[in-house]
Scaffold this active site. Sequence first.
Site, PDB file in Angstrom:
ATOM      1  N   ASN A  32       0.831  -1.221   0.000  1.00  0.00           N
ATOM      2  CA  ASN A  32       0.000   0.000   0.000  1.00  0.00           C
ATOM      3  C   ASN A  32       0.862   1.267   0.000  1.00  0.00           C
ATOM      4  O   ASN A  32       0.335   2.369   0.027  1.00  0.00           O
ATOM      5  CB  ASN A  32      -0.965   0.013   1.204  1.00  0.00           C
ATOM      6  CG  ASN A  32      -0.227   0.065   2.543  1.00  0.00           C
ATOM      7  OD1 ASN A  32       0.987   0.154   2.595  1.00  0.00           O
ATOM      8  ND2 ASN A  32      -0.991   0.008   3.627  1.00  0.00           N
ATOM      9  N   PHE A  80       5.183  -9.508   4.701  1.00  0.00           N
ATOM     10  CA  PHE A  80       5.947  -8.449   5.383  1.00  0.00           C
ATOM     11  C   PHE A  80       5.056  -7.240   5.647  1.00  0.00           C
ATOM     12  O   PHE A  80       5.571  -6.196   6.062  1.00  0.00           O
ATOM     13  CB  PHE A  80       7.061  -7.899   4.489  1.00  0.00           C
ATOM     14  CG  PHE A  80       7.994  -8.899   3.868  1.00  0.00           C
ATOM     15  CD1 PHE A  80       9.088  -9.370   4.567  1.00  0.00           C
ATOM     16  CD2 PHE A  80       7.809  -9.329   2.559  1.00  0.00           C
ATOM     17  CE1 PHE A  80       9.982 -10.245   3.988  1.00  0.00           C
ATOM     18  CE2 PHE A  80       8.699 -10.210   1.973  1.00  0.00           C
ATOM     19  CZ  PHE A  80       9.785 -10.676   2.686  1.00  0.00           C
ATOM     20  N   LYS A  84       5.711  -1.185  11.859  1.00  0.00           N
ATOM     21  CA  LYS A  84       6.822  -1.734  12.655  1.00  0.00           C
ATOM     22  C   LYS A  84       7.533  -0.744  13.567  1.00  0.00           C
ATOM     23  O   LYS A  84       8.602  -1.051  14.084  1.00  0.00           O
ATOM     24  CB  LYS A  84       7.839  -2.345  11.689  1.00  0.00           C
ATOM     25  CG  LYS A  84       8.354  -1.328  10.695  1.00  0.00           C
ATOM     26  CD  LYS A  84       9.620  -1.751  10.015  1.00  0.00           C
ATOM     27  CE  LYS A  84      10.239  -0.585   9.303  1.00  0.00           C
ATOM     28  NZ  LYS A  84      11.499  -0.853   8.673  1.00  0.00           N
ATOM     29  N   SER A 124       9.672 -11.712  14.528  1.00  0.00           N
ATOM     30  CA  SER A 124      10.771 -10.941  15.106  1.00  0.00           C
ATOM     31  C   SER A 124      11.233 -11.567  16.419  1.00  0.00           C
ATOM     32  O   SER A 124      10.430 -12.147  17.159  1.00  0.00           O
ATOM     33  CB  SER A 124      10.273  -9.519  15.380  1.00  0.00           C
ATOM     34  OG  SER A 124      11.165  -8.831  16.222  1.00  0.00           O
ATOM     35  N   TYR A 149       3.525  -3.252  19.033  1.00  0.00           N
ATOM     36  CA  TYR A 149       4.154  -3.820  17.828  1.00  0.00           C
ATOM     37  C   TYR A 149       4.581  -5.260  18.099  1.00  0.00           C
ATOM     38  O   TYR A 149       4.291  -6.177  17.334  1.00  0.00           O
ATOM     39  CB  TYR A 149       5.359  -2.960  17.407  1.00  0.00           C
ATOM     40  CG  TYR A 149       6.389  -3.734  16.620  1.00  0.00           C
ATOM     41  CD1 TYR A 149       6.179  -4.028  15.272  1.00  0.00           C
ATOM     42  CD2 TYR A 149       7.543  -4.216  17.234  1.00  0.00           C
ATOM     43  CE1 TYR A 149       7.108  -4.786  14.566  1.00  0.00           C
ATOM     44  CE2 TYR A 149       8.471  -4.965  16.532  1.00  0.00           C
ATOM     45  CZ  TYR A 149       8.244  -5.250  15.205  1.00  0.00           C
ATOM     46  OH  TYR A 149       9.155  -6.000  14.508  1.00  0.00           O
ATOM     47  N   LYS A 153       3.237  -9.190  16.563  1.00  0.00           N
ATOM     48  CA  LYS A 153       4.036 -10.320  16.049  1.00  0.00           C
ATOM     49  C   LYS A 153       3.694 -11.582  16.845  1.00  0.00           C
ATOM     50  O   LYS A 153       3.539 -12.664  16.286  1.00  0.00           O
ATOM     51  CB  LYS A 153       5.532 -10.017  16.169  1.00  0.00           C
ATOM     52  CG  LYS A 153       6.021  -8.865  15.299  1.00  0.00           C
ATOM     53  CD  LYS A 153       6.006  -9.236  13.828  1.00  0.00           C
ATOM     54  CE  LYS A 153       6.560  -8.126  12.941  1.00  0.00           C
ATOM     55  NZ  LYS A 153       6.263  -8.321  11.521  1.00  0.00           N
ATOM     56  N   PHE A 178      16.416 -11.240  13.678  1.00  0.00           N
ATOM     57  CA  PHE A 178      17.160 -10.487  14.676  1.00  0.00           C
ATOM     58  C   PHE A 178      17.316  -9.054  14.129  1.00  0.00           C
ATOM     59  O   PHE A 178      16.302  -8.451  13.804  1.00  0.00           O
ATOM     60  CB  PHE A 178      18.414 -11.267  15.092  1.00  0.00           C
ATOM     61  CG  PHE A 178      17.992 -12.356  16.061  1.00  0.00           C
ATOM     62  CD1 PHE A 178      17.278 -13.470  15.609  1.00  0.00           C
ATOM     63  CD2 PHE A 178      18.170 -12.200  17.418  1.00  0.00           C
ATOM     64  CE1 PHE A 178      16.778 -14.420  16.504  1.00  0.00           C
ATOM     65  CE2 PHE A 178      17.683 -13.146  18.316  1.00  0.00           C
ATOM     66  CZ  PHE A 178      16.992 -14.249  17.858  1.00  0.00           C
ATOM     67  N   PRO A 293      14.180   3.560  27.159  1.00  0.00           N
ATOM     68  CA  PRO A 293      13.310   2.651  27.919  1.00  0.00           C
ATOM     69  C   PRO A 293      12.929   1.433  27.076  1.00  0.00           C
ATOM     70  O   PRO A 293      12.644   1.557  25.891  1.00  0.00           O
ATOM     71  CB  PRO A 293      12.067   3.502  28.223  1.00  0.00           C
ATOM     72  CG  PRO A 293      12.505   4.917  28.050  1.00  0.00           C
ATOM     73  CD  PRO A 293      13.615   4.919  27.050  1.00  0.00           C
TER      74      PRO A 293
HETATM   75  C1  UD1 Z   1      13.996  -2.554  17.667  1.00  0.00           C
HETATM   76  C2  UD1 Z   1      12.759  -2.874  18.434  1.00  0.00           C
HETATM   77  C3  UD1 Z   1      12.317  -4.271  18.069  1.00  0.00           C
HETATM   78  C4  UD1 Z   1      12.105  -4.376  16.576  1.00  0.00           C
HETATM   79  C5  UD1 Z   1      13.361  -3.952  15.856  1.00  0.00           C
HETATM   80  C6  UD1 Z   1      13.156  -3.888  14.354  1.00  0.00           C
HETATM   81  C7  UD1 Z   1      12.861  -1.581  20.522  1.00  0.00           C
HETATM   82  C8  UD1 Z   1      13.050  -1.629  22.007  1.00  0.00           C
HETATM   83  N1  UD1 Z   1      12.989  -2.724  19.859  1.00  0.00           N
HETATM   84  O1  UD1 Z   1      15.011  -3.496  18.026  1.00  0.00           O
HETATM   85  O2  UD1 Z   1      11.134  -4.581  18.758  1.00  0.00           O
HETATM   86  O3  UD1 Z   1      11.772  -5.685  16.229  1.00  0.00           O
HETATM   87  O4  UD1 Z   1      13.770  -2.665  16.286  1.00  0.00           O
HETATM   88  O5  UD1 Z   1      12.552  -2.720  13.957  1.00  0.00           O
HETATM   89  O6  UD1 Z   1      12.611  -0.534  19.963  1.00  0.00           O
HETATM   90  N2  UD1 Z   1      20.555   2.608  19.591  1.00  0.00           N
HETATM   91  C9  UD1 Z   1      21.328   3.708  19.894  1.00  0.00           C
HETATM   92  N3  UD1 Z   1      21.060   4.892  19.275  1.00  0.00           N
HETATM   93  C10 UD1 Z   1      20.052   5.034  18.355  1.00  0.00           C
HETATM   94  C11 UD1 Z   1      19.265   3.899  18.046  1.00  0.00           C
HETATM   95  C12 UD1 Z   1      19.535   2.707  18.688  1.00  0.00           C
HETATM   96  O7  UD1 Z   1      22.244   3.618  20.725  1.00  0.00           O
HETATM   97  O8  UD1 Z   1      19.854   6.141  17.834  1.00  0.00           O
HETATM   98  C13 UD1 Z   1      20.867   1.326  20.232  1.00  0.00           C
HETATM   99  C14 UD1 Z   1      19.710   0.754  21.028  1.00  0.00           C
HETATM  100  O9  UD1 Z   1      19.759   1.203  22.340  1.00  0.00           O
HETATM  101  C15 UD1 Z   1      19.997  -0.750  20.911  1.00  0.00           C
HETATM  102  C16 UD1 Z   1      20.706  -0.903  19.556  1.00  0.00           C
HETATM  103  O10 UD1 Z   1      21.151   0.403  19.204  1.00  0.00           O
HETATM  104  O11 UD1 Z   1      20.885  -1.127  21.914  1.00  0.00           O
HETATM  105  C17 UD1 Z   1      19.791  -1.430  18.468  1.00  0.00           C
HETATM  106  O12 UD1 Z   1      18.621  -0.633  18.425  1.00  0.00           O
HETATM  107  P1  UD1 Z   1      17.570  -0.748  17.237  1.00  0.00           P
HETATM  108  O13 UD1 Z   1      18.266  -0.656  15.937  1.00  0.00           O
HETATM  109  O14 UD1 Z   1      16.475   0.231  17.498  1.00  0.00           O
HETATM  110  O15 UD1 Z   1      17.037  -2.246  17.364  1.00  0.00           O
HETATM  111  P2  UD1 Z   1      16.370  -3.002  18.613  1.00  0.00           P
HETATM  112  O16 UD1 Z   1      16.106  -2.113  19.745  1.00  0.00           O
HETATM  113  O17 UD1 Z   1      17.217  -4.198  18.881  1.00  0.00           O
END
Ligand code: UD1
Length: 338
Positions: A32, A80, A84, A124, A149, A153, A178, A293
């Site tokens: 979409n 997909f 998200k 996920s 979200y 899933k 992952f 958080p």
């Molecule tokens: C996030 C979602 C998860 C989702 C996945 C795919 C959360 C808590 N989890 O995973 O549910 O399936 O995305 O979209 O949101 N980080 C920084 N700076 C940033 C952004 C991220 O330090 O600007 C760090 C985060 O703290 C984390 C790591 O990078 O430790 C990965 O973050 P991110 O890419 O958002 O993925 P997830 O949190 O693992």
Amino acid sequence: MAILLAGGAGYIGTHTAVEFLNAGYDVVVADNLYNSKEEAVRRVERITGKTVPFYKIDVCDGEALRKLFSEQTIDTVVHFAGMKAVGESVAKPLMYYRNNLDATLTLLEVMKEFGCKSFVFSSSATVYGTNDTMPLYETMPRGMCTNPYGWTKWMIEQILMDAAKADPELSVVLLRYFNPIGAHESGMIGEDPQGVPNNIFPFITQVAVGRRPLLTVFGDDYNTPDGTCIRDYIHVVDLAKGHVAAVPYAAEHPGSVIVNLGTGKGTSVLEIVHAFERVNNIKIPYVIGPRRPGDLTECYANADKAEQLLGWKAEKDIDDMCRDGYRWQTMNPMGYTE
Ligand code: UD1
């Protein structure tokens, strides 16, 4: 016979389309364009030299989906088509439950009407919830999710397992992703989030091309070697190939199966930032900020089941992810511009 990629114009969908086409399958895309651009599908055609029928439809729209199924012969659905963004799902839970569940239910209903018996779902690692025993195995119970979200899933996995139980001919493969990052090595397709990226990798690539001034690392006081969180980053092309491997498995195995798509290797936030700098010979300015958080200290897969069942294994490393992701962003600094 074709594979229907529902949500196939998005980041993971386009990479998966390329791998299916390269493996000799026909592909049909339905999207979409809520969070994607049609241009991305045209790029898939340019990369592969093949034609991809594109339907700009919402898969929640049963009539539009029936029309697609009556015009195309669909063998397998790879789904997909979901929203998200974690933060948005907290603010708009009803939209997330309505859209993500409806899309799945409508796909299943229309598939049944047309005798399509194979379904691959984009799940996920978020469904493991706050489980903190690493690595994560598919046999572990699903946990408590921290946001709507994640619950969508979780619920969709349940719906699919129940549907497979009720229909002895239906095959369902639940792929638990992952952290997919990187881009196709051509640099023609990649991740193009709207607004400020929520995820770390597109944030890094946007800092790298000067679209954003600096990265904030969310916390360096975690109980890890360098104090930053650990994730299992997987190259999006490897992830895409996991879907291709799932299709012959589904064809031979009615019922449902859960498979992690990860590398089995954890990488910290600072490790990925420094790998990106080294591989691309560029500085990524960053500051350490407070924890975000809901973030888990660690999250990485045991990836053995995918190899045993599907004969699939991630092949690319963090350096490949950093190199390919940067190439995409330098070739398309503002993403897909139509
Ligand atoms: C996030 C979602 C998860 C989702 C996945 C795919 C959360 C808590 N989890 O995973 O549910 O399936 O995305 O979209 O949101 N980080 C920084 N700076 C940033 C952004 C991220 O330090 O600007 C760090 C985060 O703290 C984390 C790591 O990078 O430790 C990965 O973050 P991110 O890419 O958002 O993925 P997830 O949190 O693992």
